[in-house]
Design an enzyme around this catalytic site. Structure first.
Site, PDB file in Angstrom:
ATOM      1  N   CYS A   1      28.706 -27.668 -10.285  1.00  0.00           N
ATOM      2  CA  CYS A   1      27.373 -28.244 -10.167  1.00  0.00           C
ATOM      3  C   CYS A   1      26.575 -27.638  -9.002  1.00  0.00           C
ATOM      4  CB  CYS A   1      27.493 -29.759 -10.058  1.00  0.00           C
ATOM      5  SG  CYS A   1      26.015 -30.660 -10.576  1.00  0.00           S
ATOM      6  N   HIS A   2      26.261 -28.427  -7.967  1.00  0.00           N
ATOM      7  CA  HIS A   2      25.542 -27.900  -6.802  1.00  0.00           C
ATOM      8  C   HIS A   2      26.490 -27.310  -5.751  1.00  0.00           C
ATOM      9  CE1 HIS A   2      22.500 -30.630  -8.564  1.00  0.00           C
ATOM     10  NE2 HIS A   2      21.622 -29.788  -8.051  1.00  0.00           N
TER      11      HIS A   2
ATOM     12  N   GLU B   1      16.772 -29.478 -12.872  1.00  0.00           N
ATOM     13  CA  GLU B   1      16.049 -30.074 -11.750  1.00  0.00           C
ATOM     14  C   GLU B   1      14.660 -30.532 -12.213  1.00  0.00           C
ATOM     15  OE1 GLU B   1      18.014 -30.629  -9.560  1.00  0.00           O
ATOM     16  OE2 GLU B   1      19.114 -28.898  -8.786  1.00  0.00           O
TER      17      GLU B   1
END
Length: 240
Positions: A140-141, A172
């Site tokens: 993910c991030h 996002e």
């Protein structure tokens, strides 16, 4: 000689308001729990660490869409092995013997965009694991930790010339977080890949379960990919 059968999962120490202050982002619980379950089931000893030795659970990760059934029971049981591991995790700077780890896994949550780019102690551990022939991975991030992470043997960015995935820029905007995230003045995952000289790839859908294996570098796209990414890590580890 194979690297030690021990994994360290990095969590973000950051937290911040999102959705106009109505919710708080922090560590995405499933992105820590799912790899933890996969690694322990595969016989790994698993430790958890963060830059500051603290964490705040991400609000979205605690909603029924992301936390239910067995996972919810594990989370709610403060005496479970996982809760003890995450609630009592250690500050990254206290980990001096990084040679004990064969796997580094960066979990996420939007908050990782805030502290991972300058989480120098987490980067130190990741770089050591890489230098020692282990696996460096994220979901993910989590690729935010790759910002200015150097492969010491080449002196270049660790992900330079490699292919990674992670949370999409499209997602996002779909989540309508673009304005708030831009105010943080931190690069998004696709931007980190470009800046560090990596190729970014993604699945057709923003929530598709998708991961990429590029040698000892293994990355997953989103929360739905945490389990498959961890399984890919185990599979790659067995071949070291």
């Amino acid at each position: 000689m194979s690297p030690p059968r021990r994994a360290i999962i990095a969590v973000t120490s950051a937290h911040a308001p999102l959705f106009d202050g109505s919710h708080t982002t922090g560590a995405f619980v499933g992105e820590v729990l799912h790899p933890y379950k996969v690694f322990t089931a595969a016989g790994f000893t698993v430790d958890i660490t963060s830059e500051k030795g603290t964490y705040t659970p991400d609000w979205l990760s605690l909603t029924p869409d992301f936390l239910h059934g067995e996972d919810l029971a594990i989370w709610e049981d403060k005496d479970s092995a996982f809760r003890k591991a995450i609630d009592n995790h250690v500050k990254a700077s206290t980990i001096t013997d990084t040679s004990q780890y064969g796997v580094f896994f960066a979990s996420a949550g939007h908050a990782a965009l805030l502290d991972f780019p300058t989480a120098w102690e987490l980067k130190r551990i990741a770089a050591d694991v890489w230098d020692n022939g282990g696996i460096v991975s994220s979901v993910c991030h989590g690729p935010a930790v790759f910002h200015d992470l150097t492969d010491r043997k080449t002196g270049k960015h660790l992900i330079m010339g490699k292919t990674i995935t992670g949370f999409t820029t499209e997602a996002e905007f779909v989540m309508k977080l673009d304005v708030e995230l831009r105010a943080w003045k931190r690069p998004w995952v696709e931007e980190t890949a470009e800046a560090m000289g990596a190729t970014y790839k993604r699945a057709p859908g923003i929530w598709d379960d998708y991961h990429i294996v590029d040698g000892r570098l293994i990355t997953g796209q989103n929360p739905q990919s945490a389990t498959s990414t961890a399984k890919a890590v185990v599979e790659a580890f067995e071949k070291l």
